[in-house]
Motif scaffolding. Structure first.
Motif: not given
Length: 293
Positions: A88-98, A161-167, A172-175, A193-195
């Motif tokens: 499978d082709y997957v994205v690895i996010p910046d925070n792993f689950g626990n 980019m969906t891993s961290d730098v855009f997500a 943050g806007l939602t926060w 900042g650009q994202m």
């Protein structure tokens, strides 16, 4: 699926500021049956990786593989992983689950690439390597979508980019309580900042200000529709207030504790102070920058 436990190349932080090493490390193996081993195809460099590079962030004991965002292919799976398959082709996010669902306390998760102090003592490694072990793969990895059963690998840099730098700036806007029509000030025109500016624009902001002191970054922000504010030309808050006398509805701190004054010296409080000064009463602030060292 199994593979021989050979060696791989990885980017390693060894405790010397402004120095990273590319070293040979063992290819990770399944430790727990909830693990996945991902063969990396792309990894990103985060602004928080620069804090490590500068020698002021990360685990106390050096010698760990850096990186916490990327894309790759699943090479091996523990027997308890049911959401994904080998290949499978997957994205690895910046925070792993626990392993807890729902994870109501993100801080209880694990952030790879900063050493064992940030991964509950586990030797997880980091994404700036040929392979990475991902604990709790059912909760952590998310698949790249297919079209007619095929992955569009030409979009890989978009996926990473969906891993961290855009997500992260999107969240943050939602926060900050963002709503369509809001005015937004984004402090810092680096990648996050650009994202953040781009996310605000596509979510319907009426005006977006991008504040920085580097012309190339200001030009890039302007090219996506933001209003550039060069604080070398005067106080950023005053420049924004001249256009929006009541202040902005939302502010985003995309810098953190390594913020710099107009003359280039470190001023770790400047951005937090300015977000407070420029944000309307009942407005909102999203703090994406790191404030621990």
């Amino acid at each position: 699926m199994a593979f021989s436990n050979g060696s791989m190349l990885a980017v390693v932080w060894n405790g010397t500021p402004y120095n990273m090493s590319v070293e040979s490390r063992p290819i990770p193996t399944i430790v727990n049956q909830t693990d996945a081993i991902v063969r990396m195809s792309s990894a990103a460099i985060c602004g928080s990786d620069l804090h490590v590079y500068h020698g002021i962030y990360g685990s106390a004991e050096p010698g760990w593989v850096i990186g916490h965002e990327g894309v790759g292919y699943i090479e091996n799976l523990g027997d308890s992983v049911y959401q994904h398959a080998v290949g499978d082709y997957v994205v690895i996010p910046d925070n792993f689950g626990n392993g807890v669902y729902p994870d109501l306390k993100p801080a209880a998760g694990m952030t790879p690439g900063y050493g064992p102090d940030y991964t509950e003592g586990q030797d997880v490694g980091g994404c700036q390597a040929e392979y990475v072990r991902v604990p709790f793969a059912n909760f952590t990895l998310y698949p790249v979508p297919t079209t007619n059963g095929t992955w569009n690998t030409s979009k890989e840099l978009d996926y990473v980019m969906t891993s961290d730098v855009f997500a992260t700036p999107w969240e943050g806007l939602t926060w900050a309580g963002f709503e369509a029509g809001d005015t937004v000030a984004v402090f810092g025109a680096g990648p996050v900042g650009q994202m953040a500016a781009y996310a605000a624009i596509i979510r319907g902001a009426s005006r977006v200000y991008a504040i920085d002191r580097i012309q190339q970054l200001l030009d890039l922000a302007e090219s996506i529709g933001a209003i550039p504010i060069d604080y070398r030309n005067g106080d950023a808050v005053a420049q924004i207030m001249a256009r929006d006398p009541g202040g902005v509805a939302r502010s985003i701190d995309a810098v953190g504790f390594e913020a710099r004054s107009a003359n280039g010296t470190i001023d770790e409080n400047i951005v937090l102070n300015q977000t407070l000064q420029v944000t309307q009463i009942n407005g909102g602030i999203g703090v994406l920058g790191i404030y621990s060292a």
